[in-house]
Design a protein around this motif. Structure first.
Motif, PDB file in Angstrom:
ATOM      1  N   GLU A 113       0.983  -1.310  -0.047  1.00 47.06           N
ATOM      2  CA  GLU A 113      -0.117  -0.020  -0.098  1.00 47.06           C
ATOM      3  C   GLU A 113       0.855   1.251   0.065  1.00 47.06           C
ATOM      4  O   GLU A 113       0.842   2.162  -0.911  1.00 47.06           O
ATOM      5  CB  GLU A 113      -0.900  -0.017   1.242  1.00 47.06           C
ATOM      6  CG  GLU A 113      -1.723   1.398   1.231  1.00 47.06           C
ATOM      7  CD  GLU A 113      -2.577   1.266   2.376  1.00 47.06           C
ATOM      8  OE1 GLU A 113      -3.327   2.313   2.653  1.00 47.06           O
ATOM      9  OE2 GLU A 113      -2.660   0.429   3.344  1.00 47.06           O
ATOM     10  N   ILE A 114       1.744   1.189   0.800  1.00 47.22           N
ATOM     11  CA  ILE A 114       2.893   2.622   0.777  1.00 47.22           C
ATOM     12  C   ILE A 114       3.352   2.715  -0.317  1.00 47.22           C
ATOM     13  O   ILE A 114       3.496   3.949  -0.746  1.00 47.22           O
ATOM     14  CB  ILE A 114       3.758   2.226   2.218  1.00 47.22           C
ATOM     15  CG1 ILE A 114       3.013   2.492   3.560  1.00 47.22           C
ATOM     16  CG2 ILE A 114       4.935   3.365   2.046  1.00 47.22           C
ATOM     17  CD1 ILE A 114       3.866   1.851   4.771  1.00 47.22           C
ATOM     18  N   ASN A 115       3.969   1.684  -0.990  1.00 46.19           N
ATOM     19  CA  ASN A 115       4.561   1.770  -2.502  1.00 46.19           C
ATOM     20  C   ASN A 115       3.694   2.346  -3.479  1.00 46.19           C
ATOM     21  O   ASN A 115       4.314   2.940  -4.128  1.00 46.19           O
ATOM     22  CB  ASN A 115       5.390   0.420  -2.735  1.00 46.19           C
ATOM     23  CG  ASN A 115       6.330   0.146  -1.764  1.00 46.19           C
ATOM     24  OD1 ASN A 115       7.105   0.809  -1.246  1.00 46.19           O
ATOM     25  ND2 ASN A 115       6.799  -1.341  -1.785  1.00 46.19           N
TER      26      ASN A 115
ATOM     27  N   PRO B 259       0.543   8.200  -6.910  1.00 49.25           N
ATOM     28  CA  PRO B 259      -0.357   9.220  -5.918  1.00 49.25           C
ATOM     29  C   PRO B 259      -1.140   9.909  -6.515  1.00 49.25           C
ATOM     30  O   PRO B 259      -2.486   9.989  -6.038  1.00 49.25           O
ATOM     31  CB  PRO B 259       0.863  10.093  -5.527  1.00 49.25           C
ATOM     32  CG  PRO B 259       1.711  10.264  -6.391  1.00 49.25           C
ATOM     33  CD  PRO B 259       2.046   9.108  -6.992  1.00 49.25           C
ATOM     34  N   ASN B 260      -1.112  10.300  -7.782  1.00 49.95           N
ATOM     35  CA  ASN B 260      -2.266  10.853  -8.694  1.00 49.95           C
ATOM     36  C   ASN B 260      -3.307   9.822  -9.174  1.00 49.95           C
ATOM     37  O   ASN B 260      -4.219  10.569 -10.141  1.00 49.95           O
ATOM     38  CB  ASN B 260      -1.627  11.862  -9.659  1.00 49.95           C
ATOM     39  CG  ASN B 260      -0.820  12.915  -8.875  1.00 49.95           C
ATOM     40  OD1 ASN B 260      -1.085  13.356  -7.752  1.00 49.95           O
ATOM     41  ND2 ASN B 260       0.331  13.157  -9.662  1.00 49.95           N
ATOM     42  N   LEU B 261      -2.944   8.617  -9.436  1.00 52.04           N
ATOM     43  CA  LEU B 261      -3.821   7.671  -9.986  1.00 52.04           C
ATOM     44  C   LEU B 261      -4.759   7.072  -9.039  1.00 52.04           C
ATOM     45  O   LEU B 261      -5.832   6.266  -9.401  1.00 52.04           O
ATOM     46  CB  LEU B 261      -3.254   6.634 -10.830  1.00 52.04           C
ATOM     47  CG  LEU B 261      -2.171   7.341 -11.884  1.00 52.04           C
ATOM     48  CD1 LEU B 261      -1.278   6.409 -12.735  1.00 52.04           C
ATOM     49  CD2 LEU B 261      -2.818   8.223 -12.867  1.00 52.04           C
ATOM     50  N   ILE B 262      -4.510   6.956  -7.843  1.00 50.74           N
ATOM     51  CA  ILE B 262      -5.171   6.361  -6.892  1.00 50.74           C
ATOM     52  C   ILE B 262      -6.523   6.889  -6.443  1.00 50.74           C
ATOM     53  O   ILE B 262      -6.431   8.083  -5.799  1.00 50.74           O
ATOM     54  CB  ILE B 262      -4.306   5.581  -5.737  1.00 50.74           C
ATOM     55  CG1 ILE B 262      -3.204   4.776  -6.314  1.00 50.74           C
ATOM     56  CG2 ILE B 262      -5.041   5.148  -4.629  1.00 50.74           C
ATOM     57  CD1 ILE B 262      -2.338   4.208  -5.232  1.00 50.74           C
ATOM     58  N   ASP B 263      -7.566   6.391  -6.328  1.00 48.73           N
ATOM     59  CA  ASP B 263      -8.933   7.046  -5.842  1.00 48.73           C
ATOM     60  C   ASP B 263      -9.147   6.544  -4.496  1.00 48.73           C
ATOM     61  O   ASP B 263      -9.662   7.169  -3.547  1.00 48.73           O
ATOM     62  CB  ASP B 263     -10.156   6.577  -6.681  1.00 48.73           C
ATOM     63  CG  ASP B 263     -10.093   7.322  -8.018  1.00 48.73           C
ATOM     64  OD1 ASP B 263      -9.353   8.420  -8.129  1.00 48.73           O
ATOM     65  OD2 ASP B 263     -10.870   7.015  -8.958  1.00 48.73           O
TER      66      ASP B 263
ATOM     67  N   ASN C 152      -6.631  -9.474   5.229  1.00 50.36           N
ATOM     68  CA  ASN C 152      -5.356 -10.091   4.488  1.00 50.36           C
ATOM     69  C   ASN C 152      -5.717  -9.852   2.838  1.00 50.36           C
ATOM     70  O   ASN C 152      -5.195 -10.530   2.038  1.00 50.36           O
ATOM     71  CB  ASN C 152      -5.262 -11.462   4.762  1.00 50.36           C
ATOM     72  CG  ASN C 152      -4.762 -11.919   6.172  1.00 50.36           C
ATOM     73  OD1 ASN C 152      -3.954 -11.003   6.830  1.00 50.36           O
ATOM     74  ND2 ASN C 152      -5.660 -12.693   6.560  1.00 50.36           N
ATOM     75  N   GLU C 153      -6.239  -8.695   2.470  1.00 53.27           N
ATOM     76  CA  GLU C 153      -6.364  -8.165   1.263  1.00 53.27           C
ATOM     77  C   GLU C 153      -6.142  -6.868   0.813  1.00 53.27           C
ATOM     78  O   GLU C 153      -6.976  -6.054   1.676  1.00 53.27           O
ATOM     79  CB  GLU C 153      -7.752  -8.659   0.699  1.00 53.27           C
ATOM     80  CG  GLU C 153      -7.985  -8.596  -0.972  1.00 53.27           C
ATOM     81  CD  GLU C 153      -9.449  -9.097  -1.239  1.00 53.27           C
ATOM     82  OE1 GLU C 153      -9.282 -10.130  -2.025  1.00 53.27           O
ATOM     83  OE2 GLU C 153     -10.164  -8.306  -1.075  1.00 53.27           O
ATOM     84  N   LEU C 154      -5.377  -6.458  -0.095  1.00 56.32           N
ATOM     85  CA  LEU C 154      -5.380  -5.082  -0.374  1.00 56.32           C
ATOM     86  C   LEU C 154      -6.265  -4.722  -1.678  1.00 56.32           C
ATOM     87  O   LEU C 154      -6.463  -5.830  -2.448  1.00 56.32           O
ATOM     88  CB  LEU C 154      -3.890  -5.026  -1.000  1.00 56.32           C
ATOM     89  CG  LEU C 154      -3.520  -3.404  -1.426  1.00 56.32           C
ATOM     90  CD1 LEU C 154      -2.149  -2.971  -1.057  1.00 56.32           C
ATOM     91  CD2 LEU C 154      -3.614  -3.313  -3.055  1.00 56.32           C
ATOM     92  N   SER C 155      -6.962  -3.836  -1.466  1.00 53.55           N
ATOM     93  CA  SER C 155      -7.742  -3.223  -2.582  1.00 53.55           C
ATOM     94  C   SER C 155      -7.519  -2.158  -3.065  1.00 53.55           C
ATOM     95  O   SER C 155      -7.136  -1.209  -2.093  1.00 53.55           O
ATOM     96  CB  SER C 155      -9.425  -3.231  -2.036  1.00 53.55           C
ATOM     97  OG  SER C 155     -10.279  -2.958  -2.998  1.00 53.55           O
ATOM     98  N   CYS C 156      -7.177  -1.686  -4.456  1.00 55.85           N
ATOM     99  CA  CYS C 156      -6.760  -0.421  -4.855  1.00 55.85           C
ATOM    100  C   CYS C 156      -7.616   0.004  -6.040  1.00 55.85           C
ATOM    101  O   CYS C 156      -7.808  -0.790  -7.087  1.00 55.85           O
ATOM    102  CB  CYS C 156      -5.408  -0.554  -5.301  1.00 55.85           C
ATOM    103  SG  CYS C 156      -4.705   0.973  -5.791  1.00 55.85           S
ATOM    104  N   VAL C 157      -8.496   1.152  -6.011  1.00 58.29           N
ATOM    105  CA  VAL C 157      -9.096   1.408  -7.072  1.00 58.29           C
ATOM    106  C   VAL C 157      -8.465   2.675  -7.645  1.00 58.29           C
ATOM    107  O   VAL C 157      -8.206   3.642  -6.729  1.00 58.29           O
ATOM    108  CB  VAL C 157     -10.664   1.904  -6.682  1.00 58.29           C
ATOM    109  CG1 VAL C 157     -11.354   2.615  -7.840  1.00 58.29           C
ATOM    110  CG2 VAL C 157     -11.469   0.901  -6.154  1.00 58.29           C
ATOM    111  N   MET C 158      -8.109   2.550  -8.851  1.00 63.92           N
ATOM    112  CA  MET C 158      -7.098   3.408  -9.750  1.00 63.92           C
ATOM    113  C   MET C 158      -7.639   3.602 -11.014  1.00 63.92           C
ATOM    114  O   MET C 158      -8.328   2.987 -11.754  1.00 63.92           O
ATOM    115  CB  MET C 158      -5.684   3.327  -9.370  1.00 63.92           C
ATOM    116  CG  MET C 158      -5.288   1.674 -10.152  1.00 63.92           C
ATOM    117  SD  MET C 158      -3.582   1.399  -9.746  1.00 63.92           S
ATOM    118  CE  MET C 158      -2.640   2.842 -10.138  1.00 63.92           C
TER     119      MET C 158
END
Length: 94
Positions: free
Chosen positions: A14-16, A22-26, A33-39
């Motif tokens: 998440e930090i990476n 930084p400008n693409l992640i909403d 135990n799951e990472l979720s990223c909306v971008m």
């Protein structure tokens, strides 16, 4: 004897991601135990912007789902060249 690197934690992932995109992640979060990223992604300068949800668990391949647009827009009657078929659940693979 071969040495293997220990996988980085989901919190480190998440930090990476926040550092690199930084400008693409909403939205990004780690829970259960799951990472979720909306971008937002734009494969080429000529293509439209897509919003995707990337879900990742340590030891598994990332799963990517198209959020917006719901359907891929045809260009001159053809699918964009950056599509790679359909996933098991029937969604487009970007």
């Amino acid at each position: 004897m071969a040495r293997f690197n220990k996988p980085i934690t989901l919190a480190q992932q998440e930090i990476n991601l926040r550092k690199v995109y930084p400008n693409l992640i909403d939205k990004i979060s780690v829970s259960r135990n799951e990472l979720s990223c909306v971008m937002r992604l734009q494969p080429t300068a000529e293509s439209r912007e897509y919003k995707v949800n990337i879900r990742f668990k340590i030891g598994s391949w990332p799963k990517v789902k198209l959020v917006d647009p719901k359907e891929i827009v045809l260009v001159d009657g053809k699918k964009p060249h950056h599509l790679y078929g359909r996933s098991v659940d029937g969604g487009e693979r970007l």
